[in-house]
Write an enzyme that holds these catalytic residues in place. Structure first.
Site: not given
Length: 186
Positions: A67, A85, A97, A111, A157
Site C-alpha cells: 500500500r 502499509k 506469509h 524475521n 509465538a
C-alpha cells in the site's frame, strides 16, 4: 512508465502512473503496479503495489499488497498474502506469509513468522511500531502500537506485545498479555 533492460513482463500485468522499473525484473500475470519505483532484479508475483519504493533483489508475492508510502529496502522477502502499509522495511527483512505490517519501522534482517499483525489502530488513533535489527517475531504475534521491540529480541509465538521490549530480550512473558488494556470503543 519506464522499464529497464532485461525486465520480463508477463501477460495481464498493469503498469500505471509514474512507475519506474529497474533492469532484470520479473513481473508475473496478475501484477498491478501504480506510481512505484522498483530496483533491479526484483520479482513481483501476482501482487499489487501502489505509490511506494521497492529496492533491488526484492521478492514479493504471490497475492501481496504493498500500500502507499511504503519503503522496502534491498533483499527483502514479502511472501504470499502479506500486506504492507506506510512502513519502512530495512535490508534483509523476511515477512513470509499471512502478515500485516502497517505504520511500522522495521530494522535490518528482521524475521516475521506467519500470521503476525502490527496493530496500529485503536478506533481513535493510528500509532507506529518499531522493530530493531535482527529481531525475531514469532507466529501469530500482535505488536500493539505504539510499541518498540529492541534489536536482537526474540518474541515467542502467540504473544501480544503491549509494552516495549528491550534489546536482546529472550524472556518475553513479562511483556505478553492475553487481553486488551484499553476499551476498543466508547
Amino acid at each position: 512508465v519506464e522499464v529497464g533492460k532485461g525486465t520480463v513482463i508477463y501477460p495481464g500485468v498493469v503498469l500505471k502512473g509514474g512507475t519506474v522499473i529497474g533492469e532484470n525484473c520479473t513481473l508475473t500475470s496478475g501484477t498491478h503496479i501504480e506510481d512505484c519505483i522498483i530496483g533491479d532484479g526484483t520479482i513481483i508475483n501476482a501482487s499489487q503495489c501502489y505509490r511506494s519504493k521497492i529496492g533491488d533483489q526484492v521478492k514479493i508475492g504471490p497475492f501481496s499488497h504493498i500500500r502507499p508510502d511504503s519503503d522496502i529496502a534491498d533483499h527483502v522477502k514479502i511472501g504470499d498474502f502479506v500486506e504492507v502499509k506506510n512502513s519502512t522495511l530495512d535490508v534483509g527483512v523476511s515477512v513470509s506469509h499471512l502478515t500485516y505490517v502497517g505504520d511500522s519501522d522495521i530494522g535490518r534482517n528482521v524475521n516475521f513468522g506467519c500470521g503476525c499483525v502490527t496493530v496500529n489502530y485503536d478506533w481513535v488513533h493510528k500509532a507506529r511500531c518499531k522493530v530493531g535489527d535482527n529481531a525475531f517475531i514469532g507466529c501469530n504475534t500482535n505488536l500493539v502500537a505504539p510499541v518498540t521491540v529492541g534489536a536482537g529480541s526474540y518474541i515467542a509465538a502467540g504473544a501480544t506485545i503491549t509494552k516495549d521490549v528491550p534489546a536482546d530480550a529472550h524472556k518475553i512473558s513479562q511483556y505478553s498479555v492475553v487481553h486488551c488494556q484499553k476499551p476498543w470503543h466508547k
